[in-house]
Enzyme design. Structure first.
Site, PDB file in Angstrom:
ATOM      1  N   LYS A 111      -8.892   6.178   6.354  1.00 38.17           N
ATOM      2  CA  LYS A 111      -7.640   5.536   5.920  1.00 38.17           C
ATOM      3  C   LYS A 111      -7.910   4.352   4.982  1.00 38.17           C
ATOM      4  CE  LYS A 111      -4.531   7.094   9.455  1.00 38.17           C
ATOM      5  NZ  LYS A 111      -3.856   6.794  10.706  1.00 38.17           N
ATOM      6  N   THR A 130       1.776  10.487   3.868  1.00 33.67           N
ATOM      7  CA  THR A 130       0.885  11.456   3.211  1.00 33.67           C
ATOM      8  C   THR A 130      -0.442  11.605   3.945  1.00 33.67           C
ATOM      9  OG1 THR A 130       0.448   9.598   1.787  1.00 33.67           O
ATOM     10  CG2 THR A 130       1.648  11.417   0.801  1.00 33.67           C
ATOM     11  N   GLU A 135       0.099  -3.358   4.683  1.00 34.50           N
ATOM     12  CA  GLU A 135      -1.044  -2.433   4.777  1.00 34.50           C
ATOM     13  C   GLU A 135      -1.127  -1.753   6.135  1.00 34.50           C
ATOM     14  OE1 GLU A 135      -3.644  -0.861   3.871  1.00 34.50           O
ATOM     15  OE2 GLU A 135      -3.933  -1.455   1.795  1.00 34.50           O
ATOM     16  N   ASP A 136      -1.634  -0.505   6.115  1.00 33.30           N
ATOM     17  CA  ASP A 136      -1.838   0.204   7.389  1.00 33.30           C
ATOM     18  C   ASP A 136      -3.319   0.475   7.648  1.00 33.30           C
ATOM     19  OD1 ASP A 136      -2.203   2.165   5.378  1.00 33.30           O
ATOM     20  OD2 ASP A 136      -1.851   3.734   6.871  1.00 33.30           O
ATOM     21  N   SER A 156      -2.559   0.621  -4.550  1.00 37.29           N
ATOM     22  CA  SER A 156      -3.031   1.794  -3.808  1.00 37.29           C
ATOM     23  C   SER A 156      -4.384   2.281  -4.318  1.00 37.29           C
ATOM     24  CB  SER A 156      -2.008   2.927  -3.958  1.00 37.29           C
ATOM     25  OG  SER A 156      -2.535   4.137  -3.463  1.00 37.29           O
ATOM     26  N   ALA A 157      -5.194   2.783  -3.383  1.00 34.96           N
ATOM     27  CA  ALA A 157      -6.491   3.374  -3.749  1.00 34.96           C
ATOM     28  C   ALA A 157      -6.304   4.749  -4.373  1.00 34.96           C
ATOM     29  CB  ALA A 157      -7.349   3.506  -2.500  1.00 34.96           C
ATOM     30  N   LYS A 215     -10.973  -0.945  -1.863  1.00 33.67           N
ATOM     31  CA  LYS A 215     -10.729  -1.810  -0.706  1.00 33.67           C
ATOM     32  C   LYS A 215     -11.892  -1.589   0.271  1.00 33.67           C
ATOM     33  CE  LYS A 215      -5.775  -0.833  -1.129  1.00 33.67           C
ATOM     34  NZ  LYS A 215      -4.600  -0.158  -0.541  1.00 33.67           N
ATOM     35  N   ASP A 217       0.883  -1.155   0.000  1.00 32.61           N
ATOM     36  CA  ASP A 217       0.000   0.000   0.000  1.00 32.61           C
ATOM     37  C   ASP A 217       0.931   1.218   0.000  1.00 32.61           C
ATOM     38  OD1 ASP A 217      -2.341   1.638   0.478  1.00 32.61           O
ATOM     39  OD2 ASP A 217      -1.624   1.807   2.534  1.00 32.61           O
ATOM     40  N   LEU A 218       0.414   2.373  -0.383  1.00 37.15           N
ATOM     41  CA  LEU A 218       1.286   3.558  -0.465  1.00 37.15           C
ATOM     42  C   LEU A 218       1.161   4.455   0.775  1.00 37.15           C
ATOM     43  CD1 LEU A 218       3.179   5.404  -2.192  1.00 37.15           C
ATOM     44  CD2 LEU A 218       1.113   6.414  -3.156  1.00 37.15           C
ATOM     45  N   ASP A 219       0.005   5.135   0.874  1.00 33.25           N
ATOM     46  CA  ASP A 219      -0.195   6.108   1.955  1.00 33.25           C
ATOM     47  C   ASP A 219      -0.165   5.415   3.319  1.00 33.25           C
ATOM     48  OD1 ASP A 219      -0.706   8.407   0.237  1.00 33.25           O
ATOM     49  OD2 ASP A 219      -2.621   7.472  -0.243  1.00 33.25           O
TER      50      ASP A 219
END
Ligand code: BG6
Ligand code: MG
Length: 218
Positions: A55, A27, A179-180, A124-125, A155, A19-21
């Protein structure tokens, strides 16, 4: 590379999807600032606690949650305009983004995986993902990038991760997702993948392993 870098039981992992953020880059604070600014303009306060629900959630769904929090409703045209406004502010906040925004261990871990021949994907979303990867200077470390412009279901639907695994040509059961968000952990598991949570077990139940950042993988 360590023999079993992922330290997971069972079948060896062959690919890693990130995942990115909140996993690779910090971010989340900019998303929050932009949503808070929109809420203020609409006449209510949006707290950090409220923000937890956003999130990992798509931009359109985030707006719906925000409106629900403020007890407001909008028609589709108003929603599109509000989401666009929030994104313009968010992108403005991102203007100063550079490598220093990478979360601890991100680049190093991606490089270790590359050195060990483990393919790396991004799931990523965010529709801003390619832009952010460029700013961070890590685009070249990924073999596959699937972002919010390439999926039709957000997601916790597993679409984004399944598409990524397909491009990597690795069976889902042999992929591990970092993932966070709760929505992301659910998406990974529904897709038949392993999940490592960046965060605490009480907030992110269901993962196989918990780390506080990718630094813990080094
Ligand atoms: C996710 C973030 O990665 O992307 C969410 O966790 C965000 O907070 C979502 O809403 C969509 O991002 P963007 O950049 O397309 O608005
Ligand atoms: Mg995230």
């Amino acid at each position: 590379m360590k023999k079993n870098i992922f330290a997971l039981e069972g079948e060896p992992v062959r690919g890693a999807i990130f995942d990115l953020d909140g996993v690779l880059v910090d971010t989340a604070k900019y998303h929050y600032l932009a949503w808070k600014r929109l809420a203020r303009e609409l006449g209510f306060d949006f707290t950090e606690e409220n923000n937890e629900r956003l999130k990992g959630v798509s931009r359109a769904r985030s707006l719906e949650i925000l409106l629900e929090t403020g007890g407001l409703s909008m028609d589709e045209a108003e929603k599109a305009a509000a989401a666009e406004k929030k994104n313009a502010w968010y992108v403005e906040y991102l203007r100063g983004l550079d490598e220093s925004a990478l979360l601890p261990g991100s680049r190093e871990f991606l490089e270790i995986l590359r050195g060990g021949g483990i393919p790396r994907g991004l799931g990523s979303a965010s529709k801003n993902a390619p832009f952010i990867l460029e700013r961070l200077g890590i685009s070249g470390l990924f073999d596959a990038v699937i972002d919010g412009t390439q999926v039709s279901r957000a997601k916790p639907d597993p679409e984004v991760f399944l598409k990524c695994a397909r491009v990597l040509e690795i069976p889902p059961a042999r992929c591990v997702v970092f993932e966070d968000s709760l929505a992301g952990i659910e998406a990974a598991k529904t897709g038949g993948m392993r999940a490592i949570a960046v965060g605490k077990q009480e907030n992110l139940p269901g993962a196989e392993k918990y780390i506080s950042s990718l630094q813990d993988m080094l």
